[in-house]
Scaffold this motif. Structure first.
Motif, PDB file in Angstrom:
ATOM      1  N   GLU A  73      46.573  44.235  41.646  1.00  0.00           N
ATOM      2  CA  GLU A  73      45.439  44.894  41.813  1.00  0.00           C
ATOM      3  C   GLU A  73      44.526  44.875  40.654  1.00  0.00           C
ATOM      4  O   GLU A  73      44.998  45.288  39.608  1.00  0.00           O
ATOM      5  CB  GLU A  73      45.485  46.191  42.453  1.00  0.00           C
ATOM      6  CG  GLU A  73      46.239  45.953  44.145  1.00  0.00           C
ATOM      7  CD  GLU A  73      46.164  47.496  44.872  1.00  0.00           C
ATOM      8  OE1 GLU A  73      45.171  48.394  44.661  1.00  0.00           O
ATOM      9  OE2 GLU A  73      47.204  47.972  45.082  1.00  0.00           O
ATOM     10  N   TYR A  74      43.195  44.639  40.812  1.00  0.00           N
ATOM     11  CA  TYR A  74      42.385  44.826  39.623  1.00  0.00           C
ATOM     12  C   TYR A  74      40.862  45.522  40.124  1.00  0.00           C
ATOM     13  O   TYR A  74      40.237  44.958  40.900  1.00  0.00           O
ATOM     14  CB  TYR A  74      41.902  43.372  39.162  1.00  0.00           C
ATOM     15  CG  TYR A  74      41.621  43.166  37.756  1.00  0.00           C
ATOM     16  CD1 TYR A  74      42.396  42.977  36.539  1.00  0.00           C
ATOM     17  CD2 TYR A  74      40.033  43.716  37.402  1.00  0.00           C
ATOM     18  CE1 TYR A  74      41.857  43.011  35.424  1.00  0.00           C
ATOM     19  CE2 TYR A  74      39.700  43.569  36.138  1.00  0.00           C
ATOM     20  CZ  TYR A  74      40.661  43.277  35.016  1.00  0.00           C
ATOM     21  OH  TYR A  74      40.145  43.428  33.730  1.00  0.00           O
ATOM     22  N   HIS A  75      41.134  46.873  39.688  1.00  0.00           N
ATOM     23  CA  HIS A  75      39.815  47.541  39.820  1.00  0.00           C
ATOM     24  C   HIS A  75      39.729  48.848  39.150  1.00  0.00           C
ATOM     25  O   HIS A  75      40.637  48.837  38.031  1.00  0.00           O
ATOM     26  CB  HIS A  75      39.704  47.987  41.361  1.00  0.00           C
ATOM     27  CG  HIS A  75      41.175  48.410  41.899  1.00  0.00           C
ATOM     28  ND1 HIS A  75      41.753  49.674  41.742  1.00  0.00           N
ATOM     29  CD2 HIS A  75      41.932  48.128  42.784  1.00  0.00           C
ATOM     30  CE1 HIS A  75      42.890  50.044  42.084  1.00  0.00           C
ATOM     31  NE2 HIS A  75      43.002  48.890  43.088  1.00  0.00           N
ATOM     32  N   GLY A  76      39.019  49.798  39.264  1.00  0.00           N
ATOM     33  CA  GLY A  76      38.818  50.939  38.472  1.00  0.00           C
ATOM     34  C   GLY A  76      40.165  51.681  38.365  1.00  0.00           C
ATOM     35  O   GLY A  76      40.398  52.470  37.344  1.00  0.00           O
ATOM     36  N   GLY A  77      41.195  51.678  39.186  1.00  0.00           N
ATOM     37  CA  GLY A  77      42.490  52.487  39.195  1.00  0.00           C
ATOM     38  C   GLY A  77      43.379  51.383  38.657  1.00  0.00           C
ATOM     39  O   GLY A  77      44.665  52.228  37.941  1.00  0.00           O
ATOM     40  N   GLU A  78      43.487  50.234  38.591  1.00  0.00           N
ATOM     41  CA  GLU A  78      44.298  49.531  38.169  1.00  0.00           C
ATOM     42  C   GLU A  78      44.316  48.079  37.750  1.00  0.00           C
ATOM     43  O   GLU A  78      43.131  47.629  38.302  1.00  0.00           O
ATOM     44  CB  GLU A  78      45.644  49.431  39.413  1.00  0.00           C
ATOM     45  CG  GLU A  78      47.065  48.457  39.049  1.00  0.00           C
ATOM     46  CD  GLU A  78      47.882  48.432  40.221  1.00  0.00           C
ATOM     47  OE1 GLU A  78      48.838  47.272  40.288  1.00  0.00           O
ATOM     48  OE2 GLU A  78      47.575  49.183  41.314  1.00  0.00           O
ATOM     49  N   LYS A  79      44.809  47.392  36.785  1.00  0.00           N
ATOM     50  CA  LYS A  79      44.165  46.045  36.183  1.00  0.00           C
ATOM     51  C   LYS A  79      45.377  45.240  35.923  1.00  0.00           C
ATOM     52  O   LYS A  79      45.933  45.207  35.110  1.00  0.00           O
ATOM     53  CB  LYS A  79      43.248  46.417  35.051  1.00  0.00           C
ATOM     54  CG  LYS A  79      41.891  46.942  35.185  1.00  0.00           C
ATOM     55  CD  LYS A  79      41.083  47.212  34.237  1.00  0.00           C
ATOM     56  CE  LYS A  79      39.651  47.617  34.496  1.00  0.00           C
ATOM     57  NZ  LYS A  79      39.615  49.029  34.960  1.00  0.00           N
ATOM     58  N   ALA A  80      45.938  44.631  36.908  1.00  0.00           N
ATOM     59  CA  ALA A  80      46.888  43.482  36.843  1.00  0.00           C
ATOM     60  C   ALA A  80      46.541  42.333  37.532  1.00  0.00           C
ATOM     61  O   ALA A  80      46.159  42.262  38.775  1.00  0.00           O
ATOM     62  CB  ALA A  80      48.115  44.258  37.601  1.00  0.00           C
ATOM     63  N   ILE A  81      46.335  40.893  36.861  1.00  0.00           N
ATOM     64  CA  ILE A  81      46.124  39.887  37.414  1.00  0.00           C
ATOM     65  C   ILE A  81      47.491  39.143  37.515  1.00  0.00           C
ATOM     66  O   ILE A  81      48.109  38.909  36.908  1.00  0.00           O
ATOM     67  CB  ILE A  81      45.182  38.847  36.447  1.00  0.00           C
ATOM     68  CG1 ILE A  81      43.921  39.658  36.422  1.00  0.00           C
ATOM     69  CG2 ILE A  81      45.086  37.475  37.057  1.00  0.00           C
ATOM     70  CD1 ILE A  81      42.798  38.793  35.698  1.00  0.00           C
ATOM     71  N   ARG A  82      47.781  38.846  38.937  1.00  0.00           N
ATOM     72  CA  ARG A  82      49.065  38.241  39.299  1.00  0.00           C
ATOM     73  C   ARG A  82      48.821  36.948  40.045  1.00  0.00           C
ATOM     74  O   ARG A  82      47.443  36.762  40.345  1.00  0.00           O
ATOM     75  CB  ARG A  82      49.798  39.084  40.101  1.00  0.00           C
ATOM     76  CG  ARG A  82      50.169  40.413  39.478  1.00  0.00           C
ATOM     77  CD  ARG A  82      51.462  40.311  38.399  1.00  0.00           C
ATOM     78  NE  ARG A  82      51.553  41.517  37.840  1.00  0.00           N
ATOM     79  CZ  ARG A  82      51.993  42.662  38.078  1.00  0.00           C
ATOM     80  NH1 ARG A  82      52.549  42.628  39.336  1.00  0.00           N
ATOM     81  NH2 ARG A  82      52.248  43.654  37.399  1.00  0.00           N
ATOM     82  N   PRO A  83      49.567  36.244  40.718  1.00  0.00           N
ATOM     83  CA  PRO A  83      49.328  35.004  41.339  1.00  0.00           C
ATOM     84  C   PRO A  83      48.587  35.205  42.724  1.00  0.00           C
ATOM     85  O   PRO A  83      47.490  34.453  43.199  1.00  0.00           O
ATOM     86  CB  PRO A  83      50.795  34.309  41.928  1.00  0.00           C
ATOM     87  CG  PRO A  83      51.594  34.946  40.827  1.00  0.00           C
ATOM     88  CD  PRO A  83      51.197  36.209  40.303  1.00  0.00           C
ATOM     89  N   VAL A  84      48.791  36.520  43.316  1.00  0.00           N
ATOM     90  CA  VAL A  84      47.901  36.787  44.372  1.00  0.00           C
ATOM     91  C   VAL A  84      47.231  38.302  43.722  1.00  0.00           C
ATOM     92  O   VAL A  84      48.010  39.081  43.442  1.00  0.00           O
ATOM     93  CB  VAL A  84      48.427  37.244  45.669  1.00  0.00           C
ATOM     94  CG1 VAL A  84      47.431  37.818  46.642  1.00  0.00           C
ATOM     95  CG2 VAL A  84      48.897  36.069  46.137  1.00  0.00           C
ATOM     96  N   THR A  85      45.942  38.125  43.510  1.00  0.00           N
ATOM     97  CA  THR A  85      45.246  39.274  42.915  1.00  0.00           C
ATOM     98  C   THR A  85      44.060  39.793  43.974  1.00  0.00           C
ATOM     99  O   THR A  85      43.317  39.145  44.291  1.00  0.00           O
ATOM    100  CB  THR A  85      44.610  39.072  41.588  1.00  0.00           C
ATOM    101  OG1 THR A  85      45.451  38.495  40.464  1.00  0.00           O
ATOM    102  CG2 THR A  85      43.808  40.106  40.844  1.00  0.00           C
ATOM    103  N   ILE A  86      44.178  41.213  44.062  1.00  0.00           N
ATOM    104  CA  ILE A  86      43.244  41.888  44.879  1.00  0.00           C
ATOM    105  C   ILE A  86      42.299  42.593  44.184  1.00  0.00           C
ATOM    106  O   ILE A  86      42.543  43.584  43.310  1.00  0.00           O
ATOM    107  CB  ILE A  86      43.932  42.594  46.012  1.00  0.00           C
ATOM    108  CG1 ILE A  86      44.903  42.033  46.623  1.00  0.00           C
ATOM    109  CG2 ILE A  86      42.778  43.210  46.788  1.00  0.00           C
ATOM    110  CD1 ILE A  86      46.055  42.843  47.190  1.00  0.00           C
ATOM    111  N   ALA A  87      41.008  42.350  43.955  1.00  0.00           N
ATOM    112  CA  ALA A  87      40.057  42.881  43.145  1.00  0.00           C
ATOM    113  C   ALA A  87      38.735  43.402  43.939  1.00  0.00           C
ATOM    114  O   ALA A  87      38.445  42.778  45.119  1.00  0.00           O
ATOM    115  CB  ALA A  87      39.587  42.068  42.126  1.00  0.00           C
ATOM    116  N   THR A  88      37.988  44.335  43.380  1.00  0.00           N
ATOM    117  CA  THR A  88      36.761  44.756  44.231  1.00  0.00           C
ATOM    118  C   THR A  88      35.636  43.786  43.752  1.00  0.00           C
ATOM    119  O   THR A  88      35.744  43.230  42.627  1.00  0.00           O
ATOM    120  CB  THR A  88      36.370  46.321  43.777  1.00  0.00           C
ATOM    121  OG1 THR A  88      36.428  46.448  42.388  1.00  0.00           O
ATOM    122  CG2 THR A  88      37.422  47.085  44.199  1.00  0.00           C
TER     123      THR A  88
END
Length: 630
Positions: free
Chosen positions: A334-349
């Motif tokens: 997950e990549y947003h204000g609370g968590e920032k991790a880029i992975r093969p599947v990334t969920i971002a705002t």
């Protein structure tokens, strides 16, 4: 052998036989005349019979009790069907080819669903009538593989051929195929025009040098790949949608296996997406767009970026992926204000992905698929920046692509064409329950509140109508009428929500409710430990709101079609009854607002009815009882 005299005699006998008029002929004549009762002269004019023949035919139908007769003093008798509702409620479709409009009365679900494939719902009225307009973009985006299929559907709906309309539809169909983006053998992007004139007088006149780098030929230009979204939008606004046939990079490989079977229509969505390479799944809430997206991920087999409007929705996506696929926690970030991790599947705002300092990180990844959840956000300035991210495939998800700023066409320009717009098939197959939608007209609670509305202006007037205290009586009545239904009551104003919750003695959930408390209440609702919740606008999208059998909209965001469909979506479940009531103060602009809110649902084949409030009589009865007790 018959002699000539016999033949002549037979001919005379045949001529004595009265002409036949059926009840269906009378119905057709009623449609043509525009009133539910006819005189023999009017039937004669519409059937080609003589007045005497029409009179005799109508008298026979009257004797057989197929028609009713009414004698009128000083005039001919009039005839009408025994069941006037059979006439007044008949479906009528009228085409106005010059205006590209279709007017329908009492359209059934199938007709409304067909119209949604090629026309835009403009307006509806309380009597069951609707006006549809066939716009350029409706033809450009029509979900048909060939022009003949589109024309056949139009003919099925309107029941007549119009050379003028068909020629215009043909021209728009061909217009949508004038430009296309392709990949040159050396790897760069090229804009191809159908002819030299289009390239020189349209594309090169409309597009800046930072979009078209240089000409390759009189009908081809080298394109700045980072500006393809701008190119598509500019030419679309000029009336030329661009087909995207680029051979984009596959992206880094990622094996994804879906752990449950797709429904037939979901598998069809996935197949159509594979054929097109991009698109927007437009399906009602509860139709399984998330699961269908996982089917796309499995088919694409590439690293995936999922863009969402909120952190809460990001967490829901993570949970769903872990539940329904073979992906493990180390593969999902997950990549947003609370968590920032880029992975093969990334969920971002959208907000984070659109920021310059973060977008570079996303650009460095070779995405096989970019998913735009709640894609109706994409035309907004912040979300639009994320459209510049490059990926092999683009997939949007929405139940409600409509926008009140009329920028919904940008969704399909920036992401892809719509897929899955025929909701009626899902209703008919039982995958999603079609809600019963009804607008309830509410009187003022008292003269003092009505006077307050008259003296108010602007937003104050809208709020006075929206928070009419008489709505609480109708809400209580509806809950009593559906004693076993799990109900959600939606409000726009916090004070109103608190007042309704206090009257009903149920919780009120708003943006001020702590996340942990919100989830506790929702869990209790899911487990049937609570049967009623009052919810503010925070429940419209971006949170995992539990499904309900009954939704009551006490007040809403004035006229927002998207909000109306989202709230209706909370009742769309695979089984059971589903009911939505919208409360509007009678004689105010709120009536127009709720009708406008329902246009998107009506365009999808859902029938919307109107009725006066039922709690009025009960309130009067209670008042009389109280007076009697005194």
């Amino acid at each position: 052998m018959t002699t000539e005299d016999d033949a002549e005699a037979g001919g005379d006998d045949a001529g004595d036989q009265p002409e036949t008029v059926t009840v269906a002929d009378v119905y057709d004549a009623i449609d043509a005349v525009g009133k539910p009762h006819l005189t023999p002269a009017e039937v004669a004019a519409k059937t080609g019979l003589t007045a005497d023949e029409a009179r005799e035919a109508l008298e026979r139908l009257g004797e057989d009790a197929e028609l009713e007769r009414q004698d009128v003093s000083g005039a001919e008798a009039v005839y009408y069907p025994p069941d006037l509702d059979a006439v007044t409620d008949r479906e009528r479709v009228i085409l106005f080819p010059d205006r590209h409009e279709v007017v329908v009365e009492h359209a059934d679900q199938f007709t409304r669903a067909q119209l949604s494939q090629f026309a835009h719902l403009v307006d509806t009225n309380r009597a069951g009538g609707a006006i549809y307009e066939i716009r350029e973009e409706d033809v450009w985006q029509a979900p048909y593989e060939s022009l003949d299929e589109l024309l056949a559907t139009i003919h099925d709906v309107v029941g007549e051929r119009s050379e003028h309309l068909e020629e215009w539809v043909r021209s728009q169909w061909e217009r949508a195929r004038k430009f296309r983006l392709v990949t040159h053998e050396d790897g760069y992007t090229v804009l191809e025009a159908e002819n030299d004139d289009l390239m020189g007088n349209v594309a090169r006149q409309k597009l800046d040098d930072d979009v078209l780098r240089a000409p390759i030929s009189d009908s081809e230009s080298w394109v700045n790949e980072e500006m393809t979204a701008q190119l598509k939008r500019t030419l679309y606004e000029a009336g030329y949608p661009v087909r995207d046939d680029r051979d984009l990079e596959d992206g880094d490989a990622l094996s994804v296996e879906l752990g449950l079977p797709l429904r037939d229509y979901q598998a069809d969505w996935v197949q159509r997406f594979q054929e097109q390479g991009s698109g927007v799944f437009v399906g009602p809430p509860g139709s399984g767009k998330t699961v269908a997206t996982m089917g796309v991920m499995e088919a694409v087999g590439g690293e995936t970026l999922i863009l969402v409007p909120s952190r809460e929705l990001a967490s829901q996506w993570r949970d769903e992926l872990l539940l329904h696929t073979d992906l493990d926690e180390s593969q999902i970030g997950e990549y947003h204000g609370g968590e920032k991790a880029i992975r093969p599947v990334t969920i971002a705002t959208y907000r984070t992905a659109g920021m310059d300092r973060h977008r570079k990180l996303f650009d460095e990844r070779r995405w096989g698929l970019i998913v735009y959840d709640e894609v109706q956000h994409i035309p907004a300035d912040v979300a639009r920046r994320s459209a510049r991210l490059q990926g092999k495939h683009r997939l949007g998800l929405t139940a409600t692509p409509v926008r009140e700023d009329d920028k919904e066409e940008e969704i399909f320009t920036l992401v892809g064409p719509p897929i899955g717009t025929d909701w009626s098939a899902l209703f008919d197959a039982g995958f999603v329950q079609e809600p019963e939608v009804q607008i309830r007209q509410i009187p003022w609670s008292d003269d003092e509140v009505a006077d307050e509305y008259v003296s108010a202006v602007g937003h104050g007037r809208r709020q006075t109508a929206a928070t009419n205290p008489a709505k609480i009586d109708e809400i209580r009545h509806l809950l009593t009428e559906h004693p076993h239904a799990k109900a959600l009551v939606f409000v726009e104003y916090l004070d109103q929500g608190e007042a309704i919750a206090a009257e009903l003695d149920v919780p009120f959930i708003s943006g001020e409710t702590r996340h942990a408390e919100r989830e506790r209440l929702f869990d209790e609702f899911r487990r049937n430990e609570r049967d009623t919740l009052v919810i503010s606008r925070v429940g419209d999208e971006g949170i995992d709101l539990p499904d309900a059998e009954l939704a009551i909209v006490a007040s809403g965001l004035g006229g927002s079609r998207r909000q109306g469909a989202q709230r209706a979506g909370r009742t769309m479940r695979p089984v059971g009854d589903a009911q939505l009531y919208l409360l509007a103060t009678r004689g105010t602009e709120e009536e127009d607002f709720v009708r406008q809110q329902m246009r998107h649902l009506a365009s999808k084949g859902i029938r919307v009815t109107e009725q006066d409030a039922e709690a009025v009589g009960e309130r009067s009865g209670r008042a009389e009882d109280d007076a009697g007790d005194e």
